[in-house]
Design an enzyme around this catalytic site. Structure first.
Site, PDB file in Angstrom:
ATOM      1  N   CYS A 239       3.744  -5.144   0.262  1.00 43.27           N
ATOM      2  CA  CYS A 239       4.178  -5.926   1.381  1.00 43.27           C
ATOM      3  C   CYS A 239       2.500  -6.400   2.265  1.00 43.27           C
ATOM      4  O   CYS A 239       2.316  -7.341   2.929  1.00 43.27           O
ATOM      5  CB  CYS A 239       4.969  -6.113   2.161  1.00 43.27           C
ATOM      6  SG  CYS A 239       6.568  -6.928   1.325  1.00 43.27           S
ATOM      7  N   ASN A 373       0.981  -9.950  -4.368  1.00 47.68           N
ATOM      8  CA  ASN A 373       1.870  -8.711  -4.782  1.00 47.68           C
ATOM      9  C   ASN A 373       2.989  -9.639  -4.438  1.00 47.68           C
ATOM     10  O   ASN A 373       3.407  -9.759  -6.064  1.00 47.68           O
ATOM     11  CB  ASN A 373       1.855  -8.378  -3.071  1.00 47.68           C
ATOM     12  CG  ASN A 373       3.221  -6.441  -3.601  1.00 47.68           C
ATOM     13  OD1 ASN A 373       3.552  -5.920  -4.005  1.00 47.68           O
ATOM     14  ND2 ASN A 373       4.267  -7.588  -2.192  1.00 47.68           N
ATOM     15  N   GLU A 374       4.538  -9.609  -4.379  1.00 50.35           N
ATOM     16  CA  GLU A 374       6.195 -10.156  -4.242  1.00 50.35           C
ATOM     17  C   GLU A 374       5.498 -11.800  -4.099  1.00 50.35           C
ATOM     18  O   GLU A 374       5.855 -11.861  -3.339  1.00 50.35           O
ATOM     19  CB  GLU A 374       6.448  -9.119  -3.934  1.00 50.35           C
ATOM     20  CG  GLU A 374       7.166  -8.040  -4.325  1.00 50.35           C
ATOM     21  CD  GLU A 374       8.043  -7.375  -3.925  1.00 50.35           C
ATOM     22  OE1 GLU A 374       8.896  -7.105  -3.097  1.00 50.35           O
ATOM     23  OE2 GLU A 374       8.521  -6.375  -4.793  1.00 50.35           O
TER      24      GLU A 374
HETATM   25  O1  AHR Z   1       7.551  -0.587  -1.853  1.00 52.41           O
HETATM   26  C1  AHR Z   1       8.156  -1.180  -0.701  1.00 52.41           C
HETATM   27  C2  AHR Z   1       8.017  -2.330  -0.593  1.00 52.41           C
HETATM   28  O2  AHR Z   1       8.025  -2.715  -2.136  1.00 52.41           O
HETATM   29  C3  AHR Z   1       6.710  -2.964  -1.036  1.00 52.41           C
HETATM   30  O3  AHR Z   1       5.847  -3.176   0.457  1.00 52.41           O
HETATM   31  C4  AHR Z   1       7.136  -4.599  -1.942  1.00 52.41           C
HETATM   32  O4  AHR Z   1       5.969  -4.749  -2.720  1.00 52.41           O
HETATM   33  C5  AHR Z   1       8.415  -4.433  -2.347  1.00 52.41           C
HETATM   34  O5  AHR Z   1       9.224  -5.511  -1.300  1.00 52.41           O
END
Ligand code: AHR
Length: 660
Positions: A239, A373-374
């Protein structure tokens, strides 16, 4: 199908067991079917600055807010006497510094004291390098490490006078040796002349960092990473790549060049969870992209940087305005192209030159880059597409990784996978933080994945104990081991897998479980760590089919809670078989090696078993080796068969060497 036969093993006899006729779990290993290559990148680490994983963790700097550029300029510092914050310092992107001036009494009445990260950890007889940028002709300060137990008992551990001999900004250095081991010391600096003295970028590092680098990393933590033989190192998030908003996203260009001039950034994890507030959590960027590339190289892992795709964290920003419009992505795409130049470009290029100036003229040989990322929804592929086009055009040699969203399945996942195929990314990043039940049910997850599409990067995963009540307990790690047999068996489609998160300070965590825990002096490798290590150090080179009743050994009905996979290791001419018994009873296993040449002989090496009698137990800082893999007797080998008794709730690794 279980068959009733008499099962006796040398191990069991030696261990004094009396085995009666019982069910044997018969498996067939197709010894002559050396299958897909296991990618060297298969098992690795994912590093994110969460849980004080960087500043206060892996990055060995001991001073918090060393440049006085946190929004509250003196956060982390106690001041006494006549101390003022100034803002016209020598480092443009970190302009603040402190001025120590005469306080009207004894000159010693003016000074500053830093609390470190949950204190400053010092080791007896170890040397610490104090550096500071200062100005003030003919002045002096005293630098002290103090035991901060209480005001009454505050003791000076070591102190040294430092002459400030120039009206111009200049860096000074003092080496201090700690007379004792202490977890929560403080650093104090005070005037010993009338002043004024200006101080900027006040820093304290152990001299003994990983490989002795001056802007270095904590040795025990890097050693733990290296000890798993990681093949890939994903960084810097997570994140923090997205940021709380785009202004606070991880900006790699701010993380390179002289450390003094890397601007402080708010850490996205400081206010994320109301029950774990850390208002003092910022990123110094001291361990920036250069250091992360260097770390990857030094632990033998392929670097895998992740860049922002123009979307701020979608959990926290649901309005369109929070994100970059597709037509305005230019500078973000340029950041990706420049990063490739920073890693691989010649020293005659702008960014390659900077890399060389930082001490690494050779290329870092970057092969992978992840964009986003997500992320989820159509806004993600819309933004990823121009990145893919630009990177493909300029760097067809670089493999691009896209995201399948935050979930292991579901709407976002089902939408994004086809989109990733359409965009022809090379790998798709999957994340799954799921409970025990889920891990038990996923023994066949990748068996039917499309072999012609992008490959899989299981970029973040961990088994989270039921009801969120258990963390890093043995049972979770056992189920991770079971799940990983599926990754291994499908090495033709799964090319990378990294547990997450990696590091956590016991006093500063936001997220658990984590792979490695630490305080200011010690670290502990979790049960999950040992599972990763057993896979990483027993990776082999090729998959070999291993079946039970003609099916993959994946905890299916009739398989008695067993999960198993097998690999061939070409250099050592060894079959490595991993068996995980998730059931509560010991399971006898007989593996027939089919297809051996008549001249080939099998010889077993000692087995490795990982087990805890208490599934809820874990390793702790006070008892870091409570649950570790143990070497035991070799399994019995006779003809083309190997037999062993896999204890209840046990992860066993068997190595069977082949000779003529
Ligand atoms: O690993 C913790 C968090 O989990 C990361 O930052 C994110 O990609 C996921 O939501």
């Amino acid at each position: 199908m279980k068959k009733k036969v008499l099962f006796l093993s040398v191990c069991s006899l030696l261990a004094g067991w009396t085995l009666n006729a019982q069910d044997i779990n018969r498996m067939v290993l197709q010894a002559n079917k050396i299958g897909a290559e296991i990618q060297p990148t298969m098992y690795g680490h994912f590093f994110e600055d969460i849980n004080f994983g960087a500043d206060g963790g892996l990055y060995a700097e001991l001073v918090k807010n060393r440049s006085f550029d946190f929004p509250q300029r003196l956060m982390g510092w106690d001041v006494f006497g006549n101390v003022t914050v100034q803002d016209d310092g020598p480092f443009e992107r970190n302009p603040h510094y402190v001025r120590l001036a005469y306080a009207g009494h004894d000159q010693k009445h003016t000074g500053i004291e830093n609390e470190g990260f949950f204190g400053i950890g010092l080791k007896k007889d170890a040397q610490y390098r104090f550096t500071v940028w200062a100005r003030g002709a003919g002045q002096s300060v005293r630098v002290e490490l103090i035991d901060n137990a209480s005001m009454e008992e505050s003791q000076v551990l070591v102190s040294q006078d430092l002459k400030i001999d120039s009206p111009e900004w200049k860096q000074y250095e003092v080496l201090l040796t700690s007379p004792q081991t202490i977890a929560k010391a403080h650093l104090r600096i005070f005037l010993t002349s009338p002043g004024p003295v200006d101080l900027e970028h006040v820093s304290l590092f152990p001299v003994d960092t990983w490989k002795g680098h001056k802007n270095g990393l904590r040795k025990d933590l890097v050693q733990a990473l290296a000890d798993t033989k990681p093949g890939v190192f994903r960084f810097p998030g997570g994140c923090i790549v997205e940021g709380t908003d785009l202004a606070t996203r991880y900006n790699w260009k701010n993380s390179v060049g002289p450390v003094e001039n890397r601007p402080v950034n708010e850490n996205r994890w400081h206010y994320t969870f109301p029950h774990r507030f850390f208002p003092d959590y910022f990123q110094s960027y001291g361990m920036g992209f250069f250091e992360l590339f260097q770390l990857s190289e030094e632990i033998g892992a392929e670097p895998l940087p992740v860049l922002n795709c123009g979307l701020a964290c979608q959990y926290q920003n649901d309005s369109e305005d929070a994100h970059v419009k597709v037509e305005d992505l230019g500078s973000y795409i340029q950041d990706a192209l420049d990063l490739i130049e920073f890693a691989n470009g010649g020293t005659d290029t702008k960014w390659g030159k900077l890399r060389a100036e930082m001490g690494h003229p050779e290329s870092f040989d970057l092969k992978f880059i992840a964009i986003g990322n997500e992320q989820w929804g159509p806004e993600y592929p819309a933004r990823l597409e121009p990145f893919v086009k630009a990177i493909r055009a300029a760097h067809p040699e670089i493999k691009i990784i896209g995201s399948s969203g935050p979930g292991s399945e579901g709407e976002a996942f089902d939408y994004l996978w086809p989109e990733m195929k359409r965009l022809k990314v090379d790998l798709v990043d999957e994340h799954f933080y799921r409970p025990e039940k889920w891990f038990l049910s996923q023994g066949n997850r990748y068996d039917n994945y499309d072999r012609k599409g992008p490959k899989v990067f299981a970029g973040e995963y961990a088994c989270h104990g039921a009801n969120g009540k258990k963390y890093n307990h043995f049972h979770a790690s056992l189920l991770e081991a079971a799940f990983m047999t599926n990754i291994e068996r499908n090495a033709d489609v799964v090319h990378m897998a990294t547990y997450a998160p990696l590091l956590a300070h016991v006093e500063g965590w936001q997220w658990r479980p984590d792979l490695i825990w630490f305080d200011n002096l010690r670290s502990v490798r979790s049960c999950s760590y040992y599972v990763q290590q057993l896979y990483g150090t027993n990776k082999g080179t090729n998959v070999v089919p291993l079946r039970m009743d003609g099916k993959p050994v994946s905890g299916q009905a009739g398989q008695n809670g067993l999960f198993a996979s097998a690999v061939w290791d070409e250099p050592t001419q060894t079959y490595i078989v991993k068996v995980i018994n998730t059931s509560d009873t010991a399971q006898p296993v007989a593996i027939t090696f089919e297809g051996l040449k008549s001249s080939q002989r099998l010889a077993a090496e000692p087995s490795i078993v990982f087990h805890s009698d208490n599934p809820d137990a874990d390793n702790t800082l006070d008892n870091p080796t409570a649950i570790v893999p143990r070497e035991t007797l070799a399994p019995t080998v006779g003809g083309n068969q190997m037999t062993a008794e896999v204890g209840a709730q046990t992860f066993a690794v068997y190595k069977i060497k082949v000779g003529e």
